[in-house]
Design a protein around this motif. Structure first.
Motif, PDB file in Angstrom:
ATOM      1  N   SER A 156       0.834  -1.206   0.000  1.00 15.41           N
ATOM      2  CA  SER A 156       0.000   0.000   0.000  1.00 15.41           C
ATOM      3  C   SER A 156       0.865   1.251   0.000  1.00 15.41           C
ATOM      4  O   SER A 156       0.508   2.260  -0.616  1.00 15.41           O
ATOM      5  CB  SER A 156      -0.943  -0.003   1.208  1.00 15.41           C
ATOM      6  OG  SER A 156      -0.207  -0.031   2.428  1.00 15.41           O
ATOM      7  N   VAL A 191      -6.677  -4.990  -1.106  1.00 15.84           N
ATOM      8  CA  VAL A 191      -8.013  -5.344  -0.622  1.00 15.84           C
ATOM      9  C   VAL A 191      -7.870  -6.226   0.599  1.00 15.84           C
ATOM     10  O   VAL A 191      -7.073  -7.178   0.602  1.00 15.84           O
ATOM     11  CB  VAL A 191      -8.805  -6.098  -1.718  1.00 15.84           C
ATOM     12  CG1 VAL A 191     -10.149  -6.580  -1.175  1.00 15.84           C
ATOM     13  CG2 VAL A 191      -9.017  -5.209  -2.930  1.00 15.84           C
ATOM     14  N   ALA A 251      -6.411  -1.039   7.977  1.00 20.11           N
ATOM     15  CA  ALA A 251      -7.661  -0.515   7.400  1.00 20.11           C
ATOM     16  C   ALA A 251      -7.498   0.817   6.687  1.00 20.11           C
ATOM     17  O   ALA A 251      -8.100   1.043   5.630  1.00 20.11           O
ATOM     18  CB  ALA A 251      -8.719  -0.405   8.496  1.00 20.11           C
ATOM     19  N   ASN A 252      -6.715   1.716   7.239  1.00 19.45           N
ATOM     20  CA  ASN A 252      -6.578   3.039   6.632  1.00 19.45           C
ATOM     21  C   ASN A 252      -5.648   3.055   5.429  1.00 19.45           C
ATOM     22  O   ASN A 252      -5.565   4.063   4.727  1.00 19.45           O
ATOM     23  CB  ASN A 252      -6.084   4.042   7.684  1.00 19.45           C
ATOM     24  CG  ASN A 252      -7.150   4.353   8.713  1.00 19.45           C
ATOM     25  OD1 ASN A 252      -8.320   4.498   8.375  1.00 19.45           O
ATOM     26  ND2 ASN A 252      -6.761   4.441   9.975  1.00 19.45           N
ATOM     27  N   ALA A 283      -7.506  -0.049  -0.140  1.00 14.42           N
ATOM     28  CA  ALA A 283      -8.540   0.587  -0.965  1.00 14.42           C
ATOM     29  C   ALA A 283      -9.938   0.091  -0.633  1.00 14.42           C
ATOM     30  O   ALA A 283     -10.899   0.866  -0.609  1.00 14.42           O
ATOM     31  CB  ALA A 283      -8.238   0.336  -2.444  1.00 14.42           C
ATOM     32  N   LYS A 284     -10.093  -1.219  -0.378  1.00 16.59           N
ATOM     33  CA  LYS A 284     -11.396  -1.806  -0.102  1.00 16.59           C
ATOM     34  C   LYS A 284     -11.277  -2.849   1.007  1.00 16.59           C
ATOM     35  O   LYS A 284     -10.246  -3.520   1.143  1.00 16.59           O
ATOM     36  CB  LYS A 284     -11.983  -2.485  -1.351  1.00 16.59           C
ATOM     37  CG  LYS A 284     -12.495  -1.536  -2.406  1.00 16.59           C
ATOM     38  CD  LYS A 284     -13.758  -0.801  -1.941  1.00 16.59           C
ATOM     39  CE  LYS A 284     -14.244   0.183  -3.003  1.00 16.59           C
ATOM     40  NZ  LYS A 284     -15.414   0.956  -2.497  1.00 16.59           N
ATOM     41  N   ILE A 285     -12.371  -3.000   1.763  1.00 19.20           N
ATOM     42  CA  ILE A 285     -12.424  -4.002   2.828  1.00 19.20           C
ATOM     43  C   ILE A 285     -13.707  -4.803   2.644  1.00 19.20           C
ATOM     44  O   ILE A 285     -14.813  -4.272   2.787  1.00 19.20           O
ATOM     45  CB  ILE A 285     -12.394  -3.356   4.223  1.00 19.20           C
ATOM     46  CG1 ILE A 285     -11.169  -2.440   4.359  1.00 19.20           C
ATOM     47  CG2 ILE A 285     -12.393  -4.430   5.311  1.00 19.20           C
ATOM     48  CD1 ILE A 285     -11.175  -1.567   5.596  1.00 19.20           C
ATOM     49  N   GLU A 295     -18.428  -1.001  10.525  1.00 19.99           N
ATOM     50  CA  GLU A 295     -17.895   0.362  10.528  1.00 19.99           C
ATOM     51  C   GLU A 295     -17.313   0.747  11.882  1.00 19.99           C
ATOM     52  O   GLU A 295     -16.607   1.745  12.000  1.00 19.99           O
ATOM     53  CB  GLU A 295     -18.977   1.374  10.111  1.00 19.99           C
ATOM     54  CG  GLU A 295     -20.214   1.382  10.983  1.00 19.99           C
ATOM     55  CD  GLU A 295     -21.260   0.360  10.528  1.00 19.99           C
ATOM     56  OE1 GLU A 295     -22.372   0.376  11.103  1.00 19.99           O
ATOM     57  OE2 GLU A 295     -20.985  -0.454   9.626  1.00 19.99           O
ATOM     58  N   ASP A 320     -16.579   4.124   4.265  1.00 23.42           N
ATOM     59  CA  ASP A 320     -16.575   4.266   2.807  1.00 23.42           C
ATOM     60  C   ASP A 320     -15.748   3.197   2.103  1.00 23.42           C
ATOM     61  O   ASP A 320     -15.811   3.070   0.874  1.00 23.42           O
ATOM     62  CB  ASP A 320     -16.070   5.652   2.409  1.00 23.42           C
ATOM     63  CG  ASP A 320     -14.641   5.913   2.873  1.00 23.42           C
ATOM     64  OD1 ASP A 320     -14.237   5.367   3.921  1.00 23.42           O
ATOM     65  OD2 ASP A 320     -13.921   6.671   2.197  1.00 23.42           O
ATOM     66  N   LYS A 321     -14.985   2.406   2.861  1.00 22.19           N
ATOM     67  CA  LYS A 321     -14.169   1.346   2.257  1.00 22.19           C
ATOM     68  C   LYS A 321     -14.828  -0.033   2.357  1.00 22.19           C
ATOM     69  O   LYS A 321     -14.383  -0.982   1.721  1.00 22.19           O
ATOM     70  CB  LYS A 321     -12.795   1.276   2.926  1.00 22.19           C
ATOM     71  CG  LYS A 321     -11.950   2.514   2.716  1.00 22.19           C
ATOM     72  CD  LYS A 321     -10.554   2.336   3.310  1.00 22.19           C
ATOM     73  CE  LYS A 321      -9.704   3.559   3.069  1.00 22.19           C
ATOM     74  NZ  LYS A 321      -8.318   3.353   3.545  1.00 22.19           N
ATOM     75  N   GLU A 375     -14.668  -6.648  -6.787  1.00 23.28           N
ATOM     76  CA  GLU A 375     -14.065  -5.451  -6.176  1.00 23.28           C
ATOM     77  C   GLU A 375     -12.601  -5.311  -6.590  1.00 23.28           C
ATOM     78  O   GLU A 375     -12.121  -4.193  -6.814  1.00 23.28           O
ATOM     79  CB  GLU A 375     -14.186  -5.519  -4.647  1.00 23.28           C
ATOM     80  CG  GLU A 375     -15.612  -5.458  -4.131  1.00 23.28           C
ATOM     81  CD  GLU A 375     -16.346  -4.199  -4.555  1.00 23.28           C
ATOM     82  OE1 GLU A 375     -15.719  -3.109  -4.534  1.00 23.28           O
ATOM     83  OE2 GLU A 375     -17.534  -4.290  -4.916  1.00 23.28           O
TER      84      GLU A 375
END
Length: 364
Positions: free
Chosen positions: A115, A122, A138-139, A142-144, A152, A158-159, A356
């Motif tokens: 990353s 992902v 997590a931060n 791009a996607k989780i 959440e 938003d991911k 995704e």
């Protein structure tokens, strides 16, 4: 596009390894000429299971922190530095187009490095209570992809994409021919069948419970498929009989599920996802010996939807018999539990996770 390169990282337990293999298999279907590399922890089960599935794997010198002061903990900083350096070499040499992490300590250094180089990453979180590695990453990703609502509280909203957990393809296409299943196990088609799942290694407390409950099962006219686990098979195989089938490991899970009227199971994320697809009434006995007690949380998420029953290990002596008898005697309860758990199934999880990943590839 057949020139894609993918790295998948995760391991330590089957719950992290098998989802990664399932995702790789789906990517391979879509991109037959793609290259794949797995990254795991040295000396953990992924170093054996991944090659068996036909993929190359690199091992990192990494492990988790122990809860008390040990030599392993003193070595932890050195393991992290070593793993970050090796991960940097792996990423630099392999040049992946995307990286997927399915949890476990090995995925931490690898996804941190990837990353940081701007490679799309992902995460796939199997449990209702996120693992520490995925929370730390997590931060950066791009996607989780998750399997439960309410995630959440662990990850940026938003991911998050709710996809469900990958499960074995043979379960999705499992035979509904109960007669075939009963013949396979040598059981009687007109009797109620209990399937007991303690995991491939086995679960000591579950095995003790089943041993103690055999007279109860016999009294109720119930036949049993008892997966004792390979650690305990020699101890419990003496109970093998016409109505009790004791096995170390179930090679035909599709037929085991096909035979079952009622299931007793641990509550690992993979098992929960499979049992939703199977749609049978389940009594979960969560293992208390896992990080953050996540099996209890997995089971509780189904109990709250009237989709399963949970009995904690500490409650077994007091509650199990009455809970089990109520389930056996109450056909409406069995029907409700079976229907409700089936409604939670997400059989297309693997395809949706790969969808995704594809979205991120298009953005490159």
């Amino acid at each position: 596009m057949g020139s894609y390169r993918f790295i998948l990282s995760g391991g330590g337990t089957g719950g992290h390894i098998y989802p990664a293999i399932a995702i790789a298999n789906e990517l391979k279907v879509r991109y037959p000429d793609a290259e794949f590399l797995f990254v795991g922890a040295k000396d953990r089960m992924e170093m054996e299971k991944v090659p068996q599935a036909g993929y190359k794997i690199e091992g990192l010198w990494i492990s988790g922190l122990q809860r008390k002061l040990t030599l392993k903990n003193l070595m932890f900083p050195f393991k992290v530095i070593s793993s970050l350096m090796k991960s940097a070499n792996i990423v630099r040499n392999f040049k992946p187009h995307a990286v997927v992490g399915t949890g476990g300590f090995a995925s931490g250094p690898l996804l941190k490095v990837a990353s940081g180089k701007g490679i799309p990453c992902v995460l796939q979180e199997q449990n209702s209570f996120a693992g520490i590695t995925n929370k730390l990453l997590a931060n950066k990703v791009a996607k989780i992809c998750v399997a439960y609502d309410g995630m959440e509280k662990f990850f940026p909203k938003d991911k998050i994409v709710k996809t469900g957990n990958p499960v074995r393809g043979d379960l999705i296409a499992k035979s509904e021919n109960k007669l075939e299943a009963m013949n396979f196990f040598g059981l009687q088609a007109d009797k109620t069948t209990l399937l007991v799942l303690g995991g491939s290694l086995g679960a000591r407390r579950v095995n003790v419970l089943i041993e103690q409950s055999l007279p109860l099962f016999k009294e109720q006219g119930i036949q049993v498929i008892w997966q004792s686990g390979k650690l305990y098979y020699e101890e419990y195989k003496k109970y093998e009989s016409g109505d009790v089938k004791v096995v170390a490991f179930l090679n035909r899970m599709d037929l085991a599920y096909g035979a079952a009227d009622i299931i007793i199971s641990r509550a690992g994320a993979g098992s929960v996802s499979e049992l939703c697809i199977v749609g049978r009434p389940v009594i979960f006995i969560p293992s208390p010996n896992v990080a953050e007690d996540h099996q209890t949380k997995n089971a509780q998420s189904l109990v709250e939807k009237d989709a399963a029953i949970m009995v904690r290990e500490t409650e077994l002596d007091e509650k199990f018999e009455s809970v089990f008898l109520e389930l056996i005697r109450n056909k409406d309860l069995r029907g409700k539990l079976g229907a409700n758990i089936k409604n939670l199934a997400m059989p297309n999880a693997t395809k949706e996770i790969v969808n995704e990943i594809e979205k991120l590839l298009v953005q490159q």
